[in-house]
Scaffold this motif. Structure first.
Motif, short mmCIF file in Angstrom:
data_model
loop_
_atom_site.label_atom_id
_atom_site.label_comp_id
_atom_site.label_asym_id
_atom_site.label_seq_id
_atom_site.Cartn_x
_atom_site.Cartn_y
_atom_site.Cartn_z
N ARG A 15 -5.44 36.59 -23.02
CA ARG A 15 -5.93 35.31 -22.50
C ARG A 15 -6.62 34.50 -23.57
NH1 ARG A 15 -8.09 36.51 -16.51
NH2 ARG A 15 -6.67 38.20 -16.03
N ASN A 16 -6.82 33.22 -23.26
CA ASN A 16 -7.66 32.32 -24.07
C ASN A 16 -7.21 32.19 -25.52
OD1 ASN A 16 -9.36 32.05 -21.74
ND2 ASN A 16 -10.37 33.97 -22.32
N VAL A 17 -5.98 31.78 -25.69
CA VAL A 17 -5.43 31.61 -27.04
C VAL A 17 -5.92 30.29 -27.63
CG1 VAL A 17 -3.32 31.52 -28.42
CG2 VAL A 17 -3.35 32.84 -26.29
N PRO A 18 -6.52 30.33 -28.81
CA PRO A 18 -6.96 29.07 -29.45
C PRO A 18 -5.77 28.16 -29.77
CG PRO A 18 -7.92 30.99 -30.54
CD PRO A 18 -6.88 31.51 -29.60
N GLU A 19 -6.01 26.87 -29.73
CA GLU A 19 -4.96 25.88 -30.00
C GLU A 19 -4.30 26.10 -31.37
OE1 GLU A 19 -3.31 23.47 -28.26
OE2 GLU A 19 -4.39 24.30 -26.55
N GLU A 20 -5.09 26.47 -32.37
CA GLU A 20 -4.53 26.69 -33.71
C GLU A 20 -3.48 27.79 -33.70
OE1 GLU A 20 -8.98 25.79 -34.50
OE2 GLU A 20 -7.76 26.61 -32.88
N ILE A 21 -3.69 28.81 -32.87
CA ILE A 21 -2.72 29.91 -32.77
C ILE A 21 -1.49 29.43 -31.99
CG2 ILE A 21 -2.34 32.28 -31.97
CD1 ILE A 21 -4.47 32.16 -34.17
N ILE A 22 -1.72 28.71 -30.88
CA ILE A 22 -0.61 28.16 -30.10
C ILE A 22 0.26 27.26 -30.98
CG2 ILE A 22 -0.05 26.51 -28.26
CD1 ILE A 22 -2.36 27.76 -26.64
N ASP A 23 -0.37 26.45 -31.81
CA ASP A 23 0.36 25.54 -32.69
C ASP A 23 1.28 26.29 -33.66
OD1 ASP A 23 -0.87 23.39 -31.48
OD2 ASP A 23 -2.33 23.07 -33.10
#
Length: 179
Positions: free
Chosen positions: A144-152
């Motif tokens: 859960r709670n993946v930071p945007e930088e990782i999603i990007d």
């Protein structure tokens, strides 16, 4: 190693059930086709049904755990948390070495986002892992709670969204279904 011509970064996240199940399912499929799959589990030290199933798929599918058995993170005292952080960092180094030395076709880092949320690994370390991924290796991250930088940096992100869950009716986790 190197059966994949191109590997991607996949993330299974969200508050719903099925993140690990999806990653294991992908690993089972890949192992059945002769791919080498490593799954490193973070924040999981108890016995689970998937471990027994995966044993039957060795040597194509292997599970690695670096943590000794203990309670949930929020039940640990400061010294237990410090010890856990050392174990998680050992697992992180194992993953980094696996990536840098192209030791498998598919690397699953199960519940790595939980390790991140609990500050046992840093966002910078996860970005370093993604950067170290060989071109021909698949990297799968769950939690859960993946930071945007990782999603990007990911190529595929699937969110498991809870619509309804029997836990709300007091049904406890069941062997063979939830673990």
């Amino acid at each position: 190693m190197g059966k994949l011509s191109k590997g991607y970064v996949q993330i299974y996240t969200g508050n719903g059930k099925g993140k690990t199940t999806a990653a294991v399912g992908l690993g089972v499929r890949a192992a059945g086709d002769g791919y080498s799959v490593f799954m490193v589990q973070f924040l999981k030290s108890g016995s689970t049904g998937e471990l027994e199933s995966i044993k039957k798929l060795e040597p194509n599918f292997k599970v690695f755990r670096f943590e000794k058995k203990r309670g949930f993170f929020w039940t640990l005292n400061d010294s237990e948390k410090a010890e856990l952080k050392l174990e998680v960092q050992e697992a992180y180094r194992f993953c980094l070495d696996t990536l840098k030395n192209n030791k498998c076709d598919i690397l699953i880092m199960d519940e790595i986002m939980g390790a991140l949320s609990n500050e046992l690994v840093s966002k910078e370390q996860l970005l370093q892992l993604i950067e170290a991924k060989p071109h021909n290796m698949e990297l799968i991250l769950t939690g859960r709670n993946v930071p945007e930088e990782i999603i990007d940096r990911a190529d595929l992100v699937t969110e498991m969204k809870e619509i309804k869950h029997y836990f709300g009716k007091g049904v406890p986790a069941r062997e063979g279904i939830e673990y």
